[in-house]
Design an enzyme around this catalytic site. Structure first.
Site, PDB file in Angstrom:
ATOM      1  N   TYR A 136       5.854   4.870  -8.240  1.00 31.77           N
ATOM      2  CA  TYR A 136       5.207   4.105  -7.158  1.00 31.77           C
ATOM      3  C   TYR A 136       6.091   2.879  -6.950  1.00 31.77           C
ATOM      4  O   TYR A 136       5.676   1.758  -7.105  1.00 31.77           O
ATOM      5  CB  TYR A 136       3.788   3.739  -7.642  1.00 31.77           C
ATOM      6  CG  TYR A 136       2.832   3.175  -6.647  1.00 31.77           C
ATOM      7  CD1 TYR A 136       2.456   3.880  -5.512  1.00 31.77           C
ATOM      8  CD2 TYR A 136       2.240   1.915  -6.867  1.00 31.77           C
ATOM      9  CE1 TYR A 136       1.524   3.358  -4.624  1.00 31.77           C
ATOM     10  CE2 TYR A 136       1.313   1.388  -5.985  1.00 31.77           C
ATOM     11  CZ  TYR A 136       0.960   2.127  -4.870  1.00 31.77           C
ATOM     12  OH  TYR A 136       0.022   1.604  -3.991  1.00 31.77           O
ATOM     13  N   HIS A 141       5.738  -0.136   0.185  1.00 31.02           N
ATOM     14  CA  HIS A 141       4.606   0.803   0.173  1.00 31.02           C
ATOM     15  C   HIS A 141       3.451   0.255  -0.657  1.00 31.02           C
ATOM     16  O   HIS A 141       2.291   0.255  -0.206  1.00 31.02           O
ATOM     17  CB  HIS A 141       5.056   2.158  -0.378  1.00 31.02           C
ATOM     18  CG  HIS A 141       3.927   3.131  -0.584  1.00 31.02           C
ATOM     19  ND1 HIS A 141       3.227   3.677   0.470  1.00 31.02           N
ATOM     20  CD2 HIS A 141       3.368   3.641  -1.713  1.00 31.02           C
ATOM     21  CE1 HIS A 141       2.287   4.489  -0.011  1.00 31.02           C
ATOM     22  NE2 HIS A 141       2.353   4.478  -1.325  1.00 31.02           N
ATOM     23  N   TYR A 252     -10.164   8.457  -7.344  1.00 34.53           N
ATOM     24  CA  TYR A 252      -9.033   7.953  -8.138  1.00 34.53           C
ATOM     25  C   TYR A 252      -9.389   6.885  -9.179  1.00 34.53           C
ATOM     26  O   TYR A 252      -8.586   6.621 -10.080  1.00 34.53           O
ATOM     27  CB  TYR A 252      -7.898   7.473  -7.237  1.00 34.53           C
ATOM     28  CG  TYR A 252      -7.973   6.051  -6.748  1.00 34.53           C
ATOM     29  CD1 TYR A 252      -8.888   5.683  -5.772  1.00 34.53           C
ATOM     30  CD2 TYR A 252      -7.123   5.072  -7.252  1.00 34.53           C
ATOM     31  CE1 TYR A 252      -8.948   4.383  -5.311  1.00 34.53           C
ATOM     32  CE2 TYR A 252      -7.179   3.773  -6.798  1.00 34.53           C
ATOM     33  CZ  TYR A 252      -8.097   3.433  -5.834  1.00 34.53           C
ATOM     34  OH  TYR A 252      -8.148   2.153  -5.393  1.00 34.53           O
TER      35      TYR A 252
END
Ligand code: CA
Length: 432
Positions: A136, A141, A252
Site C-alpha cells: 500500500y 493513494h 475489512y
C-alpha cells in the site's frame, strides 16, 4: 552495461515503431498454440521466440542450462537459476537477435520453427505464484483513501510513513490478461441500513499496480537487506488488483481485506526483467520522518515507468482514464522486501508482491475508479454519453505500462480483462 541493454543494438526481426518489445527488452513469458504445449518464450516486436525449441537446437549450449529448462508451463524453474545465469540467457538472446549475428538469422528453416506471431499464440500465466503480498506504498493513494473514508487532516495513519503497509493476498486467483472475470457477490451494508444484504457488488473497481517476482528462496528465520534485495527480484509485471469496494467497506475491520480482494487479480503475460529496467532508475520521494535503519537504502530504487488505464465500454473504442507513473512510489521494492522478511518470514521463487494502487499527484493520475470518480461524487463521462462511477458488466479494463527515454522503449504489453455479469441462480437453483 548489461549487453542486452545497449541502445545501439538492432534486431534483424522487424520491430515496429512504438513497439513494447525492442531487442533491449526481451521480457519472459509462457505461450502455447492450438497444437503446441506451453513453452517459455520471449517477445521481440510482434513475435514470440520459442526458447525450448532454440535450446533443443543447441543455441544455448555454452550456457550449460538444465535439459528441458524452457519446456515448462511456468517461468519458476528458469528464474530459480539465479540472476547471473538468467542475465546470461537474456544477453545470449539479444546477441542471437542482433543484426550482426548470423547464427539464427541465416537458418530460415529454424527461424520458421522458433518464431511465432503473437497474434497466433495464447499467452499463459507466466509464473506459478506460491504467495502473493499486496503493499500500500503510494502516498497519493493512501492519502486519497484516508481523506475519503477517515479524516482529510489526518489522512495517513500513524504507521504509514514508518513502514511499508501490506497484507497477504490470495495467490490462487491471480489470472493472466485476456481471462474475463465474473462480477463477485458478497455481503454489503449501506450506511443507513440496519442489516447487511447479499448480492453482486455494485462497486467493482480496478487498482493500477506493478508487481515484482522473486527468483531466490529465503529460509525461514533469515532476512533480506535493502542492498541484497536486487538479487532476489527477477522482474516486474503489470497488476490489476480487482476490488469490490462495497464488500470491502463492510468486511475489512479489523483484519483487513478478504473477499473484496481475493476473487481475482489480473497480470500482463510478460515479466520484464529488473535488468531491462536499469536505465530507468530514478530517485524516490524524500522520506520524512527518518526511517528505521533496516529500511534505509543506497542508490536509486524507483523506476520511471509510465502507466495508464483505459476503459472500453461495449460498442465503443477504449478511452484512457488514468495516466500515472511507478516513480511515485513512496516505498521502493527493496524496502518492501526488506520489511517483508525482517521478522524472518521465508520467501520462495515465484512469490509475487504488488505495489498497491499507484496514484499520482493530479486527479487524472489516480489509479482506481474510487479515486478518479471520488467515491462516486465525480462520475467519469463515457463516449456513449453515459457516466461511470465504477466498472459495469461488459466493460473491459485495459492497463498498459512502458518506460521510455528517447533511446529505447521498454514495454509490458497490456493487461486486459472483461467483466462478465455475476452468476445468479434461478428459482430452481440452477446457475443462469
Ligand atoms: Ca491492492
Amino acid at each position: 552495461m548489461i549487453f542486452a541493454n545497449n541502445p545501439q543494438l538492432k534486431s534483424w526481426v522487424e520491430v515496429p515503431a512504438g513497439s513494447d518489445f525492442p531487442i533491449q527488452n526481451i521480457p519472459f513469458g509462457v505461450f502455447k498454440t492450438d497444437t503446441k504445449d506451453p513453452s517459455v518464450c520471449i517477445a521481440i516486436g510482434n513475435h514470440v521466440l520459442d526458447l525450448h525449441c532454440l535450446h533443443e537446437a543447441g543455441f544455448f549450449n555454452e550456457l550449460d542450462l538444465p535439459k528441458g529448462i524452457f519446456n515448462k508451463a511456468y517461468l519458476n524453474e528458469f528464474m530459480r537459476l539465479g540472476k547471473s545465469k538468467t542475465r546470461e540467457v537474456r544477453n545470449r538472446i539479444a546477441s542471437l537477435l542482433s543484426t550482426d549475428n548470423n547464427e539464427l538469422k541465416n537458418n530460415t528453416e529454424l527461424v520458421n520453427r522458433v518464431m511465432y506471431l503473437q497474434q497466433d499464440c495464447q499467452m499463459c500465466l507466466p509464473v506459478k505464484v506460491g504467495n502473493y503480498t499486496d503493499f500500500y506504498s503510494s502516498i497519493e493513494h493512501a492519502t486519497n483513501v484516508g481523506t475519503m473514508f477517515r479524516d482529510p487532516k489526518n489522512a495517513l495513519l500513524p504507521n504509514w510513513k514508518h513502514l511499508p503497509v501490506g497484507y497477504h493476498g490470495r495467490a490462487s486467483s491471480i489470472i493472466v490478461s485476456g481471462e474475463p472475470i465474473r462480477r463477485p457477490k458478497g455481503q454489503t451494508k449501506a450506511p443507513d441500513a440496519e442489516l447487511p444484504s447479499f448480492g453482486p457488488t455494485k462497486r467493482l473497481d480496478f487498482e493500477l499496480e506493478m508487481a515484482f517476482v522473486t527468483c531466490k528462496d529465503l529460509e525461514l528465520g533469515q532476512s533480506i537487506s535493502t542492498s541484497d534485495a536486487d538479487e532476489y527480484i527477477f522482474g516486474f509485471t503489470l497488476f490489476n488488483d480487482w476490488s469490490a469496494r462495497d464488500v470491502q467497506v463492510w468486511e475489512y475491520v479489523p483484519l483487513g481485506p478478504f473477499l473484496a480482494k481475493n476473487f481475482a487479480s489480473s497480470i500482463s503475460p510478460w515479466i520484464v526483467t529488473m535488468d531491462a529496467l536499469e536505465p530507468f532508475r530514478v530517485p524516490g520521494p524524500e522520506q520524512t520522518p527518518k526511517i528505521l535503519p533496516y529500511l534505509s537504502y543506497k542508490g536509486d530504487k524507483n523506476f520511471d515507468i509510465h502507466l495508464e488505464v483505459a476503459l472500453k465500454i461495449p460498442n465503443h473504442a477504449e478511452a484512457t482514464i488514468c495516466r500515472s507513473n511507478f516513480k511515485y512510489m513512496y516505498w521502493n521494492v527493496n524496502q518492501q522486501l526488506a520489511h517483508h522478511t525482517v521478522n524472518g518470514c521465508n520467501i520462495q521463487v515465484g512469490d509475487m508482491y504488488a505495489s498497491g494502487t499507484i496514484s499520482g499527484p493530479t486527479p487524472d493520475s489516480y489509479g482506481s475508479m474510487l479515486e478518479l470518480a471520488w467515491k462516486g461524487t465525480k462520475p467519469l463521462a463515457m463516449p456513449d454519453g453515459s457516466t461511470r462511477k465504477f466498472i459495469e458488466d461488459g466493460d473491459q479494463v485495459v492497463m498498459k505500462a512502458f518506460a521510455e527515454n528517447g533511446e529505447v522503449r521498454i514495454g509490458f504489453g497490456e493487461v486486459r480483462t472483461e467483466v462478465l455479469p455475476a452468476l445468479v441462480r434461478d428459482e430452481a437453483g440452477a446457475l443462469a
